[in-house]
Design an enzyme around this catalytic site. Structure first.
Site, mmCIF file in Angstrom:
data_model
loop_
_atom_site.group_PDB
_atom_site.id
_atom_site.type_symbol
_atom_site.label_atom_id
_atom_site.label_comp_id
_atom_site.label_asym_id
_atom_site.label_seq_id
_atom_site.Cartn_x
_atom_site.Cartn_y
_atom_site.Cartn_z
ATOM 1 N N HIS A 121 1.127 -1.390 -0.451
ATOM 2 C CA HIS A 121 -0.088 0.236 -0.656
ATOM 3 C C HIS A 121 0.809 1.373 -0.585
ATOM 4 O O HIS A 121 1.993 1.342 0.687
ATOM 5 C CB HIS A 121 -0.960 0.308 1.406
ATOM 6 C CG HIS A 121 -1.727 0.774 1.339
ATOM 7 N ND1 HIS A 121 -1.860 2.040 1.973
ATOM 8 C CD2 HIS A 121 -3.238 0.768 0.487
ATOM 9 C CE1 HIS A 121 -2.868 3.052 1.998
ATOM 10 N NE2 HIS A 121 -3.286 2.255 1.020
ATOM 11 N N SER A 322 -9.263 -14.496 -0.896
ATOM 12 C CA SER A 322 -9.969 -13.336 -1.086
ATOM 13 C C SER A 322 -11.333 -13.142 -1.035
ATOM 14 O O SER A 322 -11.449 -13.198 -1.805
ATOM 15 C CB SER A 322 -8.827 -13.262 -2.069
ATOM 16 O OG SER A 322 -9.089 -11.610 -1.747
HETATM 17 C C1 LIG Z 1 -6.813 0.431 3.797
HETATM 18 C C2 LIG Z 1 -4.753 -0.316 3.471
HETATM 19 C C3 LIG Z 1 -4.481 0.581 3.897
HETATM 20 C C4 LIG Z 1 -4.879 2.361 4.940
HETATM 21 O O1 LIG Z 1 -5.776 1.556 5.637
HETATM 22 P P1 LIG Z 1 -5.451 3.293 5.937
HETATM 23 O O2 LIG Z 1 -7.071 3.192 6.841
HETATM 24 O O3 LIG Z 1 -6.909 4.266 4.338
HETATM 25 O O4 LIG Z 1 -5.280 4.621 6.398
HETATM 26 C C5 LIG Z 1 -3.226 -0.010 4.355
HETATM 27 N N1 LIG Z 1 -3.337 -1.066 3.731
HETATM 28 C C6 LIG Z 1 -3.544 -2.188 2.598
HETATM 29 C C7 LIG Z 1 -3.027 -3.620 1.754
HETATM 30 C C8 LIG Z 1 -4.908 -0.903 2.555
HETATM 31 O O5 LIG Z 1 -5.511 -2.303 2.347
#
Ligand SMILES: *Cc1c(COP(=O)(O)O)cnc(C)c1O
Length: 373
Positions: A121, A322
């Site tokens: 991410h 998934s």
């Molecule tokens: C959504 C997501 C995040 C970030 O999370 P937030 O709650 O939007 O800050 C981090 N890693 C992954 C894999 C995600 O899907």
């Protein structure tokens, strides 16, 4: 009523109608919309603030630490870390949880080298920049998992540098899970003692424990922190998350602050006191068995969508454990209407609790119609 209030109420009514409409067609992002937290409305009248450490009382008394601790207990049990051995807090979301995990890692290994995959991410890239962590990005295989051969090669080239891993427990685009077992085995084979494993389990942290033993996410493994989003699988009108780690790691970084009579162990100072209550309410009302049932329901609905796409000969893809279904992006009008996330050659639907079969049928009809035009 004062004119300005009337004006405000009119604007709010309009906005509410808009949200109602948009909520009907949200299927592209991992936000569970199936919830009702109205019993918590009275608490909007209080300036709840959980500033400081959840486990140390604080000079400011309007807080919901008792609820927060129950939420943390739930996650500690889920990820199998004893009650007296863990530490954690309810944070603002997956991003803050990831930043926190990597912050702890860097405090432990100031000369550490961060390793994460191409499919991680964007919050991981950002954390690396904020923390000024030297890093290597590993390419992914066709499943969206880290390429383990490449990983081995990189690790060997780093010599004795302490290693900090971010493992994806469900990537944003594919829902792919980096294999914890494989990385742990690699540490053994290469006789690496100084490493830190952070697990980014934003969405799948609430699915994996209920479904797939092979990827079991647990502190019984040599992992160091886990971050989960609260507004994704559990669902919350206010974005939030949970980060969990070992108590002994946090004791290394704690700062005692006179002014709040608490410990400065978290990233932000003030923290929401409402979000721990939201998570607490969800946990108490659904329970472990309720979440388990929901996780299976999401996977079943995702299989249904996958089968429908196949029947209509739309190129598609889905990993076994998934709830993310990828397919060839439809007409931009449809992608926009259903708020689909697209990346490169793929669009996806993330089949959350509110993406029921009737909703999937509606979506499929839209796609089929557009193919005929
Ligand atoms: C959504 C997501 C995040 C970030 O999370 P937030 O709650 O939007 O800050 C981090 N890693 C992954 C894999 C995600 O899907």
């Amino acid at each position: 009523m004062k004119k300005s209030y009337l004006k405000a109420h009119k604007a709010l009514n309009g906005f509410e109608a808009y949200l109602k409409k948009m909520t009907q067609s949200l299927i592209g992002y991992p936000t569970n919309l199936a919830y009702d937290y109205r019993p918590l409305l009275p608490f909007f009248q209080y300036s709840l603030n959980n500033l400081g450490d959840p486990f140390h009382d604080c000079g400011f008394k309007i807080h919901s630490r008792s609820f927060e601790k129950k939420v943390l207990d739930f996650f500690a049990k889920l990820y199998q870390i004893p009650k007296d051995k863990f530490w954690g807090y309810v944070c603002s979301g997956g991003t803050e949880g990831n930043l926190y995990g990597l912050f702890l890692a860097r405090e432990l290994y100031p000369k550490g080298h961060l390793i994460f995959s191409q499919a991680s991410h964007y919050s991981i890239h950002k954390a690396a920049r904020i923390l000024k962590l030297p890093h290597t990005i590993i390419p992914t295989d066709e499943h969206g998992e880290m390429n383990y051969d490449h990983l081995k090669h990189i690790i060997q080239s780093l010599g004795h540098t302490p290693l900090i891993f971010n493992l994806n427990i469900g990537t944003t685009m594919h829902g792919a899970i980096d294999k914890l077992d494989t990385v742990v085995q690699l540490m053994k084979d290469l006789k690496i003692k100084k490493f830190y494993i952070h697990c980014d389990a934003a969405l799948s942290g609430m699915i994996v424990p209920f479904t797939n033993k092979a990827h079991y996410l647990s502190f019984k493994q040599p992992i160091h922190s886990i971050a989960v989003s609260g507004h994704k699988f559990i669902g919350s009108p206010i974005p939030c998350g949970v980060v969990l780690t070992h108590k002994y790691l946090v004791e290394k970084i704690a700062n005692n602050i006179d002014y709040i009579k608490s410990l400065d162990t978290t990233i932000t100072g003030s923290r929401s006191g409402l979000t721990p209550m939201i998570l607490w309410y969800a946990i108490l009302t659904h329970g472990l068995s309720g979440f388990k049932q929901q996780a299976h329901q999401c996977l079943e609905q995702a299989d249904y969508l996958y089968q429908q796409l196949k029947v209509h000969q739309i190129p598609c893809w889905k990993e076994a454990a998934s709830n993310t279904v990828l397919f060839k992006p439809p007409h931009p009008r449809i992608a926009d209407r259903w708020q689909l996330a697209t990346s490169g050659d793929w669009a996806h639907v993330i089949v959350m609790q509110h993406v029921t079969k009737p909703k999937i049928d509606q979506f499929m009809q839209d796609i089929i119609k557009s193919k005929k035009v």
